[in-house]
Enzyme design. Structure first.
Site, PDB file in Angstrom:
ATOM      1  N   GLU A  72      52.057  56.708  38.075  1.00 23.17           N
ATOM      2  CA  GLU A  72      50.653  56.570  37.686  1.00 23.17           C
ATOM      3  C   GLU A  72      50.482  56.851  36.197  1.00 23.17           C
ATOM      4  O   GLU A  72      50.959  57.875  35.692  1.00 23.17           O
ATOM      5  CB  GLU A  72      49.780  57.550  38.489  1.00 23.17           C
ATOM      6  CG  GLU A  72      49.763  57.250  39.977  1.00 23.17           C
ATOM      7  CD  GLU A  72      48.724  58.076  40.747  1.00 23.17           C
ATOM      8  OE1 GLU A  72      48.294  57.607  41.808  1.00 23.17           O
ATOM      9  OE2 GLU A  72      48.341  59.172  40.276  1.00 23.17           O
ATOM     10  N   ARG A 124      56.533  58.070  47.376  1.00 15.98           N
ATOM     11  CA  ARG A 124      56.324  57.555  48.739  1.00 15.98           C
ATOM     12  C   ARG A 124      55.672  56.189  48.645  1.00 15.98           C
ATOM     13  O   ARG A 124      55.335  55.728  47.559  1.00 15.98           O
ATOM     14  CB  ARG A 124      55.393  58.494  49.488  1.00 15.98           C
ATOM     15  CG  ARG A 124      54.140  58.749  48.660  1.00 15.98           C
ATOM     16  CD  ARG A 124      53.049  59.434  49.413  1.00 15.98           C
ATOM     17  NE  ARG A 124      52.047  60.028  48.548  1.00 15.98           N
ATOM     18  CZ  ARG A 124      51.023  59.397  47.996  1.00 15.98           C
ATOM     19  NH1 ARG A 124      50.844  58.109  48.213  1.00 15.98           N
ATOM     20  NH2 ARG A 124      50.170  60.023  47.214  1.00 15.98           N
TER      21      ARG A 124
HETATM   22  P1  ADP Z   1      45.969  63.519  41.772  1.00 15.21           P
HETATM   23  O1  ADP Z   1      47.307  64.128  42.016  1.00 15.21           O
HETATM   24  O2  ADP Z   1      44.866  64.329  42.329  1.00 15.21           O
HETATM   25  O3  ADP Z   1      45.959  62.073  42.151  1.00 15.21           O
HETATM   26  P2  ADP Z   1      46.071  62.623  39.004  1.00 15.21           P
HETATM   27  O4  ADP Z   1      46.750  63.384  37.920  1.00 15.21           O
HETATM   28  O5  ADP Z   1      46.771  61.413  39.518  1.00 15.21           O
HETATM   29  O6  ADP Z   1      45.753  63.622  40.178  1.00 15.21           O
HETATM   30  O7  ADP Z   1      44.615  62.220  38.490  1.00 15.21           O
HETATM   31  C1  ADP Z   1      43.640  61.693  39.366  1.00 15.21           C
HETATM   32  C2  ADP Z   1      42.602  60.894  38.588  1.00 15.21           C
HETATM   33  O8  ADP Z   1      41.961  61.698  37.599  1.00 15.21           O
HETATM   34  C3  ADP Z   1      43.158  59.733  37.810  1.00 15.21           C
HETATM   35  O9  ADP Z   1      43.317  58.588  38.606  1.00 15.21           O
HETATM   36  C4  ADP Z   1      42.116  59.548  36.716  1.00 15.21           C
HETATM   37  O10 ADP Z   1      40.988  58.877  37.216  1.00 15.21           O
HETATM   38  C5  ADP Z   1      41.702  60.956  36.402  1.00 15.21           C
HETATM   39  N1  ADP Z   1      42.494  61.511  35.297  1.00 15.21           N
HETATM   40  C6  ADP Z   1      43.659  62.173  35.410  1.00 15.21           C
HETATM   41  N2  ADP Z   1      44.120  62.559  34.205  1.00 15.21           N
HETATM   42  C7  ADP Z   1      43.221  62.127  33.291  1.00 15.21           C
HETATM   43  C8  ADP Z   1      43.112  62.241  31.868  1.00 15.21           C
HETATM   44  N3  ADP Z   1      44.024  62.883  31.159  1.00 15.21           N
HETATM   45  N4  ADP Z   1      42.041  61.690  31.261  1.00 15.21           N
HETATM   46  C9  ADP Z   1      41.099  61.047  31.985  1.00 15.21           C
HETATM   47  N5  ADP Z   1      41.122  60.929  33.321  1.00 15.21           N
HETATM   48  C10 ADP Z   1      42.170  61.458  33.984  1.00 15.21           C
HETATM   49 MG    MG Z   2      47.167  60.602  41.382  1.00 11.74          MG
END
Ligand code: ADP
Ligand code: MG
Ligand code: ADP
Length: 643
Positions: A274, A296
């Site tokens: 991601e 996964r």
């Molecule tokens: P999770 O493990 O809960 O899926 P993620 O790190 O994948 O956590 O982040 C989930 C969502 O949060 C992302 O899809 C995005 O929409 C938002 N997000 C995460 N990191 C950032 C960031 N640095 N800046 C802006 N939005 C973010």
């Molecule tokens: Mg995520």
């Protein structure tokens, strides 16, 4: 290839995996909890093993029971699906110790990506761009505050063990940092048993673009990107592939970075890398940063399958059984565009509260449908309330979008509140149509997306269906209905709609609701109202009227509710509509007076009080609190005088 595979999951993903097993001639074993004895995945599998009571901790998350089921049935491999045990390295080791193949990466690769801070450090070392921020071990609030200052506001606090958008806080300025830190930690500790956090630069105009990868333990390929920017509270709602506005140079850079990430940890099987992308000025080869890797199969994998023609579960089974990667990078290409919508049992108008109940009606519009339920099944409070994923393919984005809009509009669900109308409005939203997607879109537009449109003609449609005029033949209509005008009262939540319906002759009626008047006529294509053929249709089930179409609605018929339940001459008080018995106020032998409360049912988010129709004695209670009742089910039998 394996002879027999156990699927350590439930719902749509268990069904999805079983289908690919079938295709490859592999026998499938389902596991299930007591709550899932009649579930679709159990019916689909060749064999099924009961592994415990409804709570996941005692069934789907119980490693020993899952492994015992595999050994008892002679399954050589376990497919974990997503969620549950799919990213648990201890489970992988437990499988290996018993000589069972875990269909997925090895325990070390899962551990490398399990915590976001360690994963970011590892990826940085492998030359994958990561979001600027602090992901060190120091967790002292003062130190973290200084790091946030150094990163520069706005920042995101993230639980290192986080997932599903939990343990995450956006902090706009220094004044709010410590408070946000405290609440992120508390949430993370409760949800994951780990309160550690990292600090990240908050990317403005964020887009979520992820890359599907597939490895053999040494080398990896990618199956292009998916755009998952349409999120509500960091949870994906609609996903698509390819990403709007993607250009070959950026795709190549993101694909290469994702492959590098997978190869750096010796990744085997299907995984997703991601990235967060700065969407402000178009996509750039230096404008994407690693967020996390999900080790996964991903919920939204169907959109990648639709544009590549690859069956990812087939690949998982092949590679886990020792076959080489089925394709090299140059074999893979994108054809067309695909979009997926997640249909949930939840109530957008009530803050997206998960909903439960029986699916009295479930018909899907034209789409690839991934589902774990069938009409008549119950959505229980024990598990994820997803009903289905609808995925549509088209030659280009607009064709795919229009196909998804149609599939949603032609999907009928009764008995359970869903996000269907919300999804339909989202797919039709101007910003989404034009490909102007970012993660803040839903949050900004939520009021417009949740607010149902003015439903005048739809109320009229509900009114004529409420009176049963959709079925009566013309002649019957006149013979049966005397006089030619009837009152109708429909409840939508707390709001009552009162009106009158008058027969005009033939199959035509005039419906008067409040100040508005509608001319309704039944024809071969359903109802037309004020000369417009309705795209929507309606159906009465018990004393509820469901309107299906782009603006799904449900009404309760008010009269039988006010009078208590439906009662028969034998003193039987019946459920007026399908729902859950919330409270039973009487016991056998109790004396009651006319108007006393007998029971309370909940249906369609409303409480319905059933009162004694006359003085008497409770001869029998046929139900207990918590029961799911069909319309017409016996609740209480009364003995006494009908006055
Ligand atoms: P999770 O493990 O809960 O899926 P993620 O790190 O994948 O956590 O982040 C989930 C969502 O949060 C992302 O899809 C995005 O929409 C938002 N997000 C995460 N990191 C950032 C960031 N640095 N800046 C802006 N939005 C973010
Ligand atoms: Mg995520
Ligand atoms: P029919 O009713 O003639 O079978 P459908 O329109 O229901 O035709 O489609 C048949 C199958 O094709 C569906 O079960 C679904 O899997 C798939 N399908 C239909 N439309 C789409 C679409 N736009 N994108 C992806 N799959 C689709």
């Amino acid at each position: 290839m394996f002879h027999k595979v156990l699927i350590a999951n439930r719902g749509e993903i268990a069904c999805r995996v079983i289908e690919s097993c079938r295709k490859l001639g592999v026998a499938s074993v389902a596991v299930y909890s007591e709550a899932d004895a009649n579930a679709r995945h159990v019916a689909l599998a060749d064999e099924a093993v009961l592994i415990g009571p409804a709570p996941s901790a005692q069934s789907y998350l119980d490693m020993a029971k899952v492994i015992a089921a595999a050994k008892a049935t002679g399954a050589e491999a376990i497919h974990p699906g997503y969620g549950f045990l799919s990213e648990n390295p201890d489970f992988v080791e437990a499988c290996n110790a018993e000589g069972i193949t875990f269909i997925g990466p090895d325990a070390a690769a899962i551990r490398a990506m399990g915590l976001k801070d360690a994963a970011k450090a590892r990826m940085e070392a492998a030359g994958v761009p990561v979001v600027p921020g602090y992901h060190g071990e120091e967790q002292d609030p003062g130190r973290l505050e200084l790091e946030a200052e150094a990163v520069g506001y706005p920042v995101l606090i993230k639980a290192v063990a986080g997932g599903g958008g939990r343990g995450m806080r956006l902090v706009e300025d220094a004044a709010h940092f410590l408070h946000a830190l405290e609440s992120a930690r508390a949430e993370a500790l409760g949800a994951f048993g780990n309160g550690d956090v990292l600090i990240e630069k908050y990317i403005e105009h964020p887009r979520h673009i992820e890359v599907q990868v597939f490895g053999d333990g040494t080398r990896a390929v990618h199956l292009f990107e998916r755009d998952c920017s349409l999120q509500r509270r960091h949870q994906k709602v609609i996903e698509e592939a390819p990403a709007p506005g993607m250009v070959p140079e950026v795709r190549e850079a993101m694909g290469a970075a994702a492959v590098r990430a997978a190869e750096a940890i010796g990744y085997s099987g299907a995984g997703t890398v991601e990235f967060i992308v700065d969407g402000a000025g178009g996509l750039r080869a230096d404008g994407f940063w690693f967020m996390e890797m999900n080790t996964r199969l991903q919920v939204e994998h169907p959109v990648s399958e639709e544009i590549t023609g690859v069956d990812l579960v087939e690949w998982q089974l092949r590679v886990a059984s020792g076959e080489p990667l089925p394709a090299v990078q140059d074999d893979l290409a994108i054809t067309g565009h695909a979009m997926e919508a997640r249909l949930y049992a939840e109530d957008p108008a009530a803050g997206f509260l998960p909903a439960v109940g029986r699916l009295e009606r479930l018909r899907f519009g034209p789409a690839r449908v991934d589902t774990g339920v069938e009409e008549g099944d119950e959505i229980s409070p024990h598990y994820d309330p997803m009903i289905a994923k609808l995925t549509c393919w088209g030659e280009d984005r607009e064709v795919a979008r229009a196909a998804l809009a149609r599939a949603l509009a032609e999907t009928d669900v009764a008995g359970v509140v869903t996000n269907l109308g919300f999804l339909g409005r989202l797919v039709g939203h101007e910003a989404f149509r034009s490909g102007d997607v970012e993660t803040g879109l839903i949050g900004r537009e939520v009021d417009a997306l949740v607010q149902p449109l003015e439903g005048g003609p739809l109320f009229a449609l509900a009114a004529v269906e409420a009176l049963g005029l959709g079925e009566a033949s013309v002649d019957e209509g006149f013979a049966l209905w005397q006089p030619f005008e009837w009152p109708v009262k429909l409840m939508r939540g707390e709001v009552a709609f009162e009106g009158r319906v008058a027969a005009l002759g033939g199959a035509a009626y005039r419906v008067q609701i409040a100040e508005a008047s509608f001319h309704c006529e039944r024809g071969p294509k359903g109802w037309s109202i004020d000369g417009q053929t309705m795209q929507a249709h309606a159906e009465r089930i018990g004393n509820a009227v469901y309107v299906y179409g782009a603006e799904p609605m449900v009404f309760a018929l008010a009269d039988p509710l006010e009078g208590g339940g439906e009662e028969t001459s034998e003193g039987a008080v019946l459920a007026p509509m399908p729902g859950v018995l919330r409270a039973l106020h009487v016991r056998e032998g109790d004396s009651v007076q006319a108007g006393d409360r007998l029971a309370v049912m909940e249906a369609m988010k409303m409480e319905h009080v059933m009162r004694a129709p006359y003085d008497g004695v409770v001869a029998r209670c046929a139900v207990t609190e918590g029961d799911q009742l069909d319309a017409g089910a016996l609740i209480v039998e009364l003995e006494g005088e009908e006055s």
